[in-house]
Design a protein around this motif. Structure first.
Motif, PDB file in Angstrom:
ATOM      1  N   GLY A  69       1.029  -1.254   0.268  1.00 28.83           N
ATOM      2  CA  GLY A  69      -0.076   0.045  -0.194  1.00 28.83           C
ATOM      3  C   GLY A  69       0.684   0.722   0.097  1.00 28.83           C
ATOM      4  O   GLY A  69      -0.092   2.211   0.442  1.00 28.83           O
ATOM      5  N   LEU A  70       1.970   1.358  -0.097  1.00 29.92           N
ATOM      6  CA  LEU A  70       3.044   2.426  -0.097  1.00 29.92           C
ATOM      7  C   LEU A  70       3.792   3.105  -1.538  1.00 29.92           C
ATOM      8  O   LEU A  70       4.557   1.876  -2.266  1.00 29.92           O
ATOM      9  N   ASP A  71       2.992   3.766  -2.283  1.00 32.44           N
ATOM     10  CA  ASP A  71       2.632   4.031  -3.778  1.00 32.44           C
ATOM     11  C   ASP A  71       3.499   5.057  -3.772  1.00 32.44           C
ATOM     12  O   ASP A  71       2.727   6.158  -4.797  1.00 32.44           O
ATOM     13  N   TRP A  72       4.747   4.972  -3.277  1.00 28.08           N
ATOM     14  CA  TRP A  72       5.847   6.413  -3.265  1.00 28.08           C
ATOM     15  C   TRP A  72       6.213   6.065  -4.745  1.00 28.08           C
ATOM     16  O   TRP A  72       6.715   5.736  -5.909  1.00 28.08           O
ATOM     17  N   PRO A  73       6.706   7.665  -5.612  1.00 25.90           N
ATOM     18  CA  PRO A  73       7.368   7.383  -6.711  1.00 25.90           C
ATOM     19  C   PRO A  73       8.680   7.281  -6.393  1.00 25.90           C
ATOM     20  O   PRO A  73       9.149   6.544  -5.266  1.00 25.90           O
ATOM     21  N   THR A  74       8.881   7.270  -7.476  1.00 27.97           N
ATOM     22  CA  THR A  74      10.724   6.137  -7.827  1.00 27.97           C
ATOM     23  C   THR A  74      11.318   5.691  -8.993  1.00 27.97           C
ATOM     24  O   THR A  74      10.483   5.967  -9.938  1.00 27.97           O
ATOM     25  N   ILE A  75      12.224   6.671  -8.838  1.00 30.69           N
ATOM     26  CA  ILE A  75      13.150   7.069  -9.518  1.00 30.69           C
ATOM     27  C   ILE A  75      13.629   5.651 -10.231  1.00 30.69           C
ATOM     28  O   ILE A  75      15.036   5.857  -8.770  1.00 30.69           O
ATOM     29  N   VAL A  76      14.205   4.933 -11.096  1.00 28.51           N
ATOM     30  CA  VAL A  76      14.187   3.823 -11.353  1.00 28.51           C
ATOM     31  C   VAL A  76      15.942   4.334 -12.072  1.00 28.51           C
ATOM     32  O   VAL A  76      15.866   4.537 -12.942  1.00 28.51           O
ATOM     33  N   ILE A  77      17.055   3.608 -11.560  1.00 30.76           N
ATOM     34  CA  ILE A  77      17.820   4.409 -11.968  1.00 30.76           C
ATOM     35  C   ILE A  77      19.137   2.602 -12.388  1.00 30.76           C
ATOM     36  O   ILE A  77      18.928   2.534 -12.081  1.00 30.76           O
ATOM     37  N   THR A  78      19.695   3.077 -13.521  1.00 35.21           N
ATOM     38  CA  THR A  78      20.233   1.711 -14.592  1.00 35.21           C
ATOM     39  C   THR A  78      21.751   2.068 -15.221  1.00 35.21           C
ATOM     40  O   THR A  78      21.566   3.356 -16.119  1.00 35.21           O
ATOM     41  N   GLY A  79      22.193   1.512 -15.386  1.00 33.24           N
ATOM     42  CA  GLY A  79      23.753   1.272 -16.237  1.00 33.24           C
ATOM     43  C   GLY A  79      23.504   0.591 -16.874  1.00 33.24           C
ATOM     44  O   GLY A  79      24.211   0.414 -18.365  1.00 33.24           O
ATOM     45  N   HIS A  80      22.502  -0.033 -17.146  1.00 37.18           N
ATOM     46  CA  HIS A  80      21.811  -1.280 -18.757  1.00 37.18           C
ATOM     47  C   HIS A  80      20.987  -1.366 -19.229  1.00 37.18           C
ATOM     48  O   HIS A  80      20.192  -1.913 -18.728  1.00 37.18           O
ATOM     49  N   GLY A  81      20.654  -0.047 -19.067  1.00 36.71           N
ATOM     50  CA  GLY A  81      18.694   0.816 -19.428  1.00 36.71           C
ATOM     51  C   GLY A  81      19.355  -0.346 -20.790  1.00 36.71           C
ATOM     52  O   GLY A  81      19.737  -0.252 -22.258  1.00 36.71           O
ATOM     53  N   ASP A  82      17.963  -0.969 -21.157  1.00 38.61           N
ATOM     54  CA  ASP A  82      17.125  -1.719 -21.677  1.00 38.61           C
ATOM     55  C   ASP A  82      15.650  -1.252 -22.338  1.00 38.61           C
ATOM     56  O   ASP A  82      14.793  -1.375 -20.951  1.00 38.61           O
ATOM     57  N   LEU A  83      15.277  -1.061 -23.648  1.00 37.29           N
ATOM     58  CA  LEU A  83      14.186  -0.647 -23.803  1.00 37.29           C
ATOM     59  C   LEU A  83      13.014  -1.972 -22.977  1.00 37.29           C
ATOM     60  O   LEU A  83      11.356  -1.485 -22.588  1.00 37.29           O
ATOM     61  N   HIS A  84      13.693  -3.163 -22.759  1.00 35.13           N
ATOM     62  CA  HIS A  84      12.235  -3.615 -22.087  1.00 35.13           C
ATOM     63  C   HIS A  84      12.662  -3.535 -20.850  1.00 35.13           C
ATOM     64  O   HIS A  84      10.700  -4.081 -20.039  1.00 35.13           O
ATOM     65  N   ALA A  85      13.768  -3.281 -20.319  1.00 36.13           N
ATOM     66  CA  ALA A  85      13.225  -3.077 -18.567  1.00 36.13           C
ATOM     67  C   ALA A  85      12.462  -1.803 -18.408  1.00 36.13           C
ATOM     68  O   ALA A  85      11.789  -1.170 -17.081  1.00 36.13           O
ATOM     69  N   CYS A  86      12.542  -0.830 -19.387  1.00 36.12           N
ATOM     70  CA  CYS A  86      12.265   0.398 -18.867  1.00 36.12           C
ATOM     71  C   CYS A  86      10.612   0.672 -19.255  1.00 36.12           C
ATOM     72  O   CYS A  86       9.523   1.110 -18.901  1.00 36.12           O
ATOM     73  N   ARG A  87      10.099   0.381 -20.166  1.00 37.91           N
ATOM     74  CA  ARG A  87       8.200  -0.577 -20.199  1.00 37.91           C
ATOM     75  C   ARG A  87       8.111  -0.874 -19.316  1.00 37.91           C
ATOM     76  O   ARG A  87       7.026  -0.783 -18.805  1.00 37.91           O
ATOM     77  N   ARG A  88       9.347  -2.052 -18.395  1.00 37.69           N
ATOM     78  CA  ARG A  88       8.632  -3.133 -17.869  1.00 37.69           C
ATOM     79  C   ARG A  88       8.292  -1.908 -16.021  1.00 37.69           C
ATOM     80  O   ARG A  88       7.248  -2.382 -15.604  1.00 37.69           O
ATOM     81  N   ALA A  89       9.426  -0.982 -16.114  1.00 39.21           N
ATOM     82  CA  ALA A  89       9.186   0.355 -14.548  1.00 39.21           C
ATOM     83  C   ALA A  89       8.294   0.197 -15.009  1.00 39.21           C
ATOM     84  O   ALA A  89       7.546   1.247 -14.145  1.00 39.21           O
ATOM     85  N   PHE A  90       8.077   1.049 -16.387  1.00 36.52           N
ATOM     86  CA  PHE A  90       7.004   2.511 -16.938  1.00 36.52           C
ATOM     87  C   PHE A  90       5.309   1.805 -16.004  1.00 36.52           C
ATOM     88  O   PHE A  90       4.501   2.655 -15.410  1.00 36.52           O
ATOM     89  N   LYS A  91       5.134   0.257 -16.517  1.00 43.47           N
ATOM     90  CA  LYS A  91       3.705  -0.384 -16.045  1.00 43.47           C
ATOM     91  C   LYS A  91       3.754  -0.914 -14.584  1.00 43.47           C
ATOM     92  O   LYS A  91       3.095  -0.652 -14.476  1.00 43.47           O
ATOM     93  N   ALA A  92       5.165  -0.773 -14.235  1.00 45.27           N
ATOM     94  CA  ALA A  92       5.179  -1.214 -12.513  1.00 45.27           C
ATOM     95  C   ALA A  92       4.635   0.114 -11.848  1.00 45.27           C
ATOM     96  O   ALA A  92       5.116   0.906 -10.712  1.00 45.27           O
ATOM     97  N   GLY A  93       4.303   1.082 -12.827  1.00 44.77           N
ATOM     98  CA  GLY A  93       4.317   2.487 -11.844  1.00 44.77           C
ATOM     99  C   GLY A  93       5.181   3.604 -11.386  1.00 44.77           C
ATOM    100  O   GLY A  93       4.874   4.682 -10.699  1.00 44.77           O
TER     101      GLY A  93
END
Length: 194
Positions: A69-93
């Motif tokens: 129940g903690l829908d806190w804003p999350t900024i994901v950082i990565t050294g291995h960014g790919d489109l699939h990971a980015c899509r999954r992250a945004f789908k997760a909110g």
């Protein structure tokens, strides 16, 4: 509060120093498990988390907090960014997805957006608390007020006297902190907006 989670000590230290330069309150954790064990859940904040870490990813931690129940804003950082990971992250909110090395201005803009989301969350929770204090009848009166009905129309619709409607309106103004129809409507919309 900003909660920074990264298993790389150099990245953690650099981001910690940067955030302190801008006088942003920050607490650092070296792993999602460490964060989950010591996180002050009563102090909503912004999560800045590395995507890939041993045992649990930053995204898995975000999803676990959401499940609690903690829908806190999350900024994901990565050294291995790919489109699939980015899509999954945004789908997760998540609020934002940044690749290392992170540009200072880009990070600050992401934090500003996360702060705005945190303010909206706080406003929604406050509106929900205010509305939960209402009796069932006061909630019915409020619903009709926000549809634009006057006291006489509300009295007819609920089969009560105009004087009783006016008493409910006074109680609503007291409990919600405003007698303004526009402000009461805003509170109602805010409480139900996700």
């Amino acid at each position: 509060m900003i909660y920074l989670i990264d298993d790389d000590p150099a990245v953690r230290e650099a981001l910690h120093l940067l955030l302190q330069t801008y006088e942003l309150p920050v607490t650092c954790f070296e792993s999602p498990a460490d964060c989950l064990a010591h996180l002050d859940r009563s102090q909503p904040g912004i999560l800045i988390t590395d995507l890939r870490m041993p045992l649990m990813s930053g995204l898995q931690m975000h999803e676990q907090l959401q499940a609690q129940g903690l829908d806190w804003p999350t900024i994901v950082i990565t050294g291995h960014g790919d489109l699939h990971a980015c899509r999954r992250a945004f789908k997760a909110g998540v609020t934002d997805f940044l690749t290392k090395p992170i540009e200072e201005q880009t990070l600050l803009e992401a934090i500003e957006a996360a702060q705005a989301k945190l303010r909206q969350l706080a406003e929604r929770q406050e509106a929900q608390r205010s509305l939960q204090s209402l009796t069932e009848r006061e909630s019915e009166v409020l619903a009709l007020i926000t549809k634009g009905l006057g006291s006489k129309e509300i009295a007819t619709a609920l089969d009560i006297s105009v004087r009783t409607v006016d008493t409910h309106r006074a109680k609503l103004a007291e409990k919600l902190g405003t007698g303004s129809v526009a402000e009461q409507t805003r509170l109602l919309l805010c409480a139900h907006h996700s």
